[in-house]
Design an enzyme around this catalytic site. Structure first.
Site, PDB file in Angstrom:
ATOM      1  N   SER A 137     -38.008 -31.992  22.600  1.00  0.00           N
ATOM      2  CA  SER A 137     -38.356 -32.604  23.895  1.00  0.00           C
ATOM      3  C   SER A 137     -39.569 -33.515  23.745  1.00  0.00           C
ATOM      4  O   SER A 137     -39.608 -34.617  24.305  1.00  0.00           O
ATOM      5  CB  SER A 137     -38.693 -31.518  24.922  1.00  0.00           C
ATOM      6  OG  SER A 137     -37.555 -30.787  25.252  1.00  0.00           O
ATOM      7  N   ARG A 194     -39.887 -37.839  24.018  1.00  0.00           N
ATOM      8  CA  ARG A 194     -40.828 -38.447  24.974  1.00  0.00           C
ATOM      9  C   ARG A 194     -41.891 -39.281  24.261  1.00  0.00           C
ATOM     10  O   ARG A 194     -42.288 -40.346  24.753  1.00  0.00           O
ATOM     11  CB  ARG A 194     -41.496 -37.343  25.806  1.00  0.00           C
ATOM     12  CG  ARG A 194     -40.544 -36.735  26.829  1.00  0.00           C
ATOM     13  CD  ARG A 194     -41.008 -35.357  27.226  1.00  0.00           C
ATOM     14  NE  ARG A 194     -40.276 -34.819  28.374  1.00  0.00           N
ATOM     15  CZ  ARG A 194     -39.096 -34.214  28.298  1.00  0.00           C
ATOM     16  NH1 ARG A 194     -38.473 -34.098  27.140  1.00  0.00           N
ATOM     17  NH2 ARG A 194     -38.520 -33.735  29.388  1.00  0.00           N
ATOM     18  N   GLY A 222     -28.347 -35.324  25.790  1.00  0.00           N
ATOM     19  CA  GLY A 222     -28.494 -35.433  27.242  1.00  0.00           C
ATOM     20  C   GLY A 222     -29.902 -35.873  27.606  1.00  0.00           C
ATOM     21  O   GLY A 222     -30.108 -36.641  28.552  1.00  0.00           O
ATOM     22  N   GLN A 260     -35.192 -33.123  32.787  1.00  0.00           N
ATOM     23  CA  GLN A 260     -34.598 -34.426  32.437  1.00  0.00           C
ATOM     24  C   GLN A 260     -34.562 -35.328  33.663  1.00  0.00           C
ATOM     25  O   GLN A 260     -34.899 -36.515  33.577  1.00  0.00           O
ATOM     26  CB  GLN A 260     -33.193 -34.226  31.868  1.00  0.00           C
ATOM     27  CG  GLN A 260     -33.214 -33.516  30.515  1.00  0.00           C
ATOM     28  CD  GLN A 260     -31.833 -33.234  29.976  1.00  0.00           C
ATOM     29  OE1 GLN A 260     -30.831 -33.421  30.651  1.00  0.00           O
ATOM     30  NE2 GLN A 260     -31.785 -32.763  28.733  1.00  0.00           N
ATOM     31  N   ASP A 266     -32.780 -23.109  27.323  1.00  0.00           N
ATOM     32  CA  ASP A 266     -32.193 -23.433  26.015  1.00  0.00           C
ATOM     33  C   ASP A 266     -32.112 -22.222  25.088  1.00  0.00           C
ATOM     34  O   ASP A 266     -31.407 -22.255  24.082  1.00  0.00           O
ATOM     35  CB  ASP A 266     -33.014 -24.540  25.328  1.00  0.00           C
ATOM     36  CG  ASP A 266     -32.833 -25.873  26.027  1.00  0.00           C
ATOM     37  OD1 ASP A 266     -31.850 -26.031  26.775  1.00  0.00           O
ATOM     38  OD2 ASP A 266     -33.678 -26.760  25.832  1.00  0.00           O
ATOM     39  N   ARG A 324     -26.608 -24.974  19.576  1.00  0.00           N
ATOM     40  CA  ARG A 324     -27.270 -23.698  19.866  1.00  0.00           C
ATOM     41  C   ARG A 324     -26.284 -22.518  19.838  1.00  0.00           C
ATOM     42  O   ARG A 324     -26.668 -21.389  19.544  1.00  0.00           O
ATOM     43  CB  ARG A 324     -28.005 -23.757  21.206  1.00  0.00           C
ATOM     44  CG  ARG A 324     -29.157 -24.766  21.190  1.00  0.00           C
ATOM     45  CD  ARG A 324     -30.153 -24.539  22.302  1.00  0.00           C
ATOM     46  NE  ARG A 324     -30.875 -25.758  22.612  1.00  0.00           N
ATOM     47  CZ  ARG A 324     -31.909 -26.233  21.926  1.00  0.00           C
ATOM     48  NH1 ARG A 324     -32.347 -25.585  20.858  1.00  0.00           N
ATOM     49  NH2 ARG A 324     -32.507 -27.353  22.289  1.00  0.00           N
TER      50      ARG A 324
HETATM   51  C1  S3P Z   1     -34.852 -30.883  28.331  1.00  0.00           C
HETATM   52  C2  S3P Z   1     -34.622 -30.298  29.553  1.00  0.00           C
HETATM   53  C3  S3P Z   1     -33.598 -29.267  29.770  1.00  0.00           C
HETATM   54  C4  S3P Z   1     -33.143 -28.654  28.452  1.00  0.00           C
HETATM   55  C5  S3P Z   1     -32.867 -29.703  27.427  1.00  0.00           C
HETATM   56  C6  S3P Z   1     -34.127 -30.493  27.126  1.00  0.00           C
HETATM   57  C7  S3P Z   1     -35.879 -31.942  28.228  1.00  0.00           C
HETATM   58  O1  S3P Z   1     -32.474 -29.845  30.408  1.00  0.00           O
HETATM   59  O2  S3P Z   1     -32.011 -27.859  28.660  1.00  0.00           O
HETATM   60  O3  S3P Z   1     -32.388 -29.131  26.228  1.00  0.00           O
HETATM   61  O4  S3P Z   1     -36.312 -32.268  27.112  1.00  0.00           O
HETATM   62  O5  S3P Z   1     -36.276 -32.452  29.295  1.00  0.00           O
HETATM   63  P1  S3P Z   1     -32.360 -29.947  32.008  1.00  0.00           P
HETATM   64  O6  S3P Z   1     -33.375 -30.894  32.486  1.00  0.00           O
HETATM   65  O7  S3P Z   1     -30.959 -30.429  32.263  1.00  0.00           O
HETATM   66  O8  S3P Z   1     -32.574 -28.547  32.520  1.00  0.00           O
END
Ligand code: S3P
Length: 435
Positions: free
Chosen positions: A27, A31, A98, A172, A318, A390
Site C-alpha cells: 500500500s 502511494r 485494485g 482505496q 487482507d 493471498r
Molecule cells: C488497500 C485497501 C484495501 C485492501 C487492499 C489495499 C489500499 O482495499 O484490501 O489490499 O492500499 O488502499 P479496500 O479499500 O477495497 O478495502
C-alpha cells in the site's frame, strides 16, 4: 527468487525458525510512487516493494510521462509537479491491482486529456461504481463496462471539490478522492464512518501538503504543491502475517521479523492473534517517515477460536484468509461477521477459502457476509487458489501442518504482492516444491 511456477506442493515440515525478512509494504509503495510522481523535485523511495502490482504502478506513471529510475533497493522519481502529466499514447494497464486502478482513477478523472485504464481478468470483474459515482460528482466523465473496468476518462473541464461520506469503508475509495481533490480549486471534505488505512494522508503530510485531519474527517485543499522527499518503506505486515501464523501453528517454531510497519489501522491481525493466545512480542518500536515500525517475535502457541465483527474487520481485511487458516487449525468454532467486502477482492475470498478448507476436511458455513469455521486437522489435498495471491499463500502455510501434502494450483499471482514468498518459506524450514 521469483516464483514462476503454476503449482506449489507443501509437505508437513520442520519448525519455522530464525530471522525472516519481509519485503516492503505494498500500500505504501503504490502511494509513494504516485505522490512522488506529482511532487516537484527528486523523491527517493528506499526498500520499496518490487512486485507485479507495484511494477504496474511504475509503468502507469512512466506512461504518464514521469521520469522514474529503478534499482534493486531505491526508486528515484523526478517529479515535475502536480500539473505535469502527459496524455498517455496507449491504454494504461493495472494488471491485478485494485489499489492502482482505484487510486490512479482519482488522477486520470481530473486531467485535461482522455485516458483509458484496464486490468487483468480478475480486476476487470471488480466493482468500480464506488469510485465512479463520487468522481462524477467532481466533474469527471467516465465510461465503464457497467461499472466494471476498463474505465475510459474524458478530459475534465469542470473540476469541482467534493464533500463525501463513505458508505463502504475503503482506503482505496478515500485515497482515490484525496488524489482527485489535489486537482480542484477549493476545499474537499472526506468523512469516514469507519477509519481505514491512512497511508495516503500520512504521506501527504510528510510531503508538507496542506491537509487537516480531524478524527474521521479529512479536509484537503486542491492545487497546492508538495515537496519531494526521501521515503523508506517498512516491511508489509500483510505479508508478515503469513509467517506469523506459520510460526504460531507449527510446533516449536520461533521467528523474528524486523522493521515491520505497525500502522494502528493495519495491526488488527496482531491484536486478534494475541487474543487467540498467540505468543507475539513487539520490540524496537520506532518511526520511519510517518509510519510506526517494530520487530515482531512469534513463538508456537496453542490458539483458541475467535469471534470478529463490525469495525474490526477493516483492520484485518487482507489478513482474513490467513487468519481463517489459524482458526481452522485450532480446536473450537470461530465466527466472522460483516465480511461481505471479502467477496470483492482478487477473488471471492469467502468462497475460495470455504472450498479450499472443505477439501482439507474442515467444516465451514457461510452467508453473504459471514463465515463460521470449525477447527480440526488438515488432511491434505489439491486446492485451487482462484488466481488469488493471498489464497495461494494461506494454503501454503496450511501445508506446514497438514497430514498429507497440499498442492495449490495457479499460484503465479503470488508475484503480485510477494515474489520472494516461496524462497523465504523454503529457507525458514518448510518443505515446499514448485511444479
Ligand atoms: C488497500 C485497501 C484495501 C485492501 C487492499 C489495499 C489500499 O482495499 O484490501 O489490499 O492500499 O488502499 P479496500 O479499500 O477495497 O478495502
Amino acid at each position: 527468487m521469483i516464483n514462476d511456477a503454476r503449482n506449489l506442493i507443501i509437505n508437513n515440515s520442520e519448525k519455522i525458525f530464525g530471522e525472516i525478512t519481509i519485503p516492503g509494504d505494498k500500500s505504501i509503495t503504490h502511494r509513494a510512487i504516485i505522490l512522488g510522481s506529482l511532487s516537484k523535485g527528486v523523491t527517493k523511495i528506499k526498500d520499496y516493494l518490487i512486485s507485479e502490482d507495484c511494477k504496474h504502478t511504475i509503468g502507469v506513471m512512466k506512461a504518464l510521462g514521469v521520469d522514474i529510475k529503478e534499482s534493486k533497493e531505491t526508486l528515484v522519481i523526478k517529479g515535475k509537479g502536480i500539473n505535469s502529466l502527459d496524455k498517455p499514447t496507449a491504454p494504461l494497464y493495472a494488471g491485478n491491482s485494485g489499489t492502482l486502478m482505484r487510486l490512479i482513477s482519482g488522477i486520470l478523472a481530473m486531467q485535461p486529456f482522455d485516458s483509458i485504464i484496464a486490468g487483468d481478468e480478475s480486476l476487470n470483474k471488480r466493482p468500480m461504481k464506488r469510485i465512479i459515482e463520487p468522481l462524477e460528482s467532481m466533474g469527471a466523465i467516465i465510461k465503464s463496462n457497467n461499472n466494471l473496468p476498463p474505465l475510459c476518462f474524458s478530459s475534465n473541464k469542470s473540476k469541482q471539490p467534493i464533500n463525501f461520506s463513505s458508505k463502504i469503508p475503503s482506503a482505496q475509495v478515500k485515497s482515490c478522492l484525496l488524489l482527485a481533490s489535489l486537482f480542484t480549486k477549493g476545499k474537499s471534505i472526506i468523512n469516514e464512518n469507519i477509519s481505514t488505512r491512512d497511508h495516503t494522508e500520512k504521506l501527504l503530510e510528510y510531503f508538507e501538503y496542506p491537509i487537516e485531519i480531524d478524527n474521521k474527517k479529512i479536509i484537503i485543499e486542491g492545487e497546492k504543491e508538495f515537496k519531494a522527499k526521501e521515503i523508506s518503506v517498512p516491511s508489509d505486515i500483510s505479508s508478515a502475517a503469513f509467517f506469523i501464523v506459520a510460526a504460531l501453528i507449527k510446533k516449536d517454531s520461533d521467528i523474528l521479523i524486523k522493521n515491520v510497519g505497525l500502522n494502528s489501522l493495519r495491526t488488527g491481525i496482531l491484536e486478534v492473534l494475541i487474543e487467540m493466545g498467540g505468543d507475539i512480542k513487539i520490540t524496537n518500536r520506532n518511526i520511519i517517515g510517518t509510519e510506526p515500525i517494530g520487530d515482531i517475535q512469534v513463538k508456537y502457541s496453542k490458539l483458541k477460536p475467535i469471534k470478529v465483527s463490525g469495525s474490526n474487520v477493516v483492520k484485518i481485511i487482507d489478513e482474513l484468509p490467513i487468519l481463517f487458516i489459524a482458526c481452522a487449525a485450532c480446536s473450537g468454532v470461530s465466527e466472522f461477521f460483516d465480511i461481505a467486502e471479502l467477496r470483492y477482492k482478487e477473488s471471492d475470498r469467502i468462497k475460495a477459502m470455504e472450498v479450499g478448507l472443505s477439501k482439507l476436511g474442515i467444516e465451514t458455513k457461510s452467508t453473504a457476509d459471514s463465515l463460521t469455521i470449525v477447527g480440526g486437522k488438515f488432511r491434505g489435498g489439491i486446492i485451487d487458489s482462484y488466481n488469488d495471491h493471498r489464497i495461494a499463500m494461506s494454503f501454503a502455510i496450511a501445508g506446514l501442518i497438514s497430514e498429507k501434502p497440499i498442492t495449490i494450483m495457479n499460484t503465479i499471482n503470488i508475484n503480485t504482492s510477494y515474489p520472494s514468498f516461496y524462497s523465504t518459506l523454503k529457507e525458514s524450514g518448510a518443505q515446499i516444491f514448485q511444479s
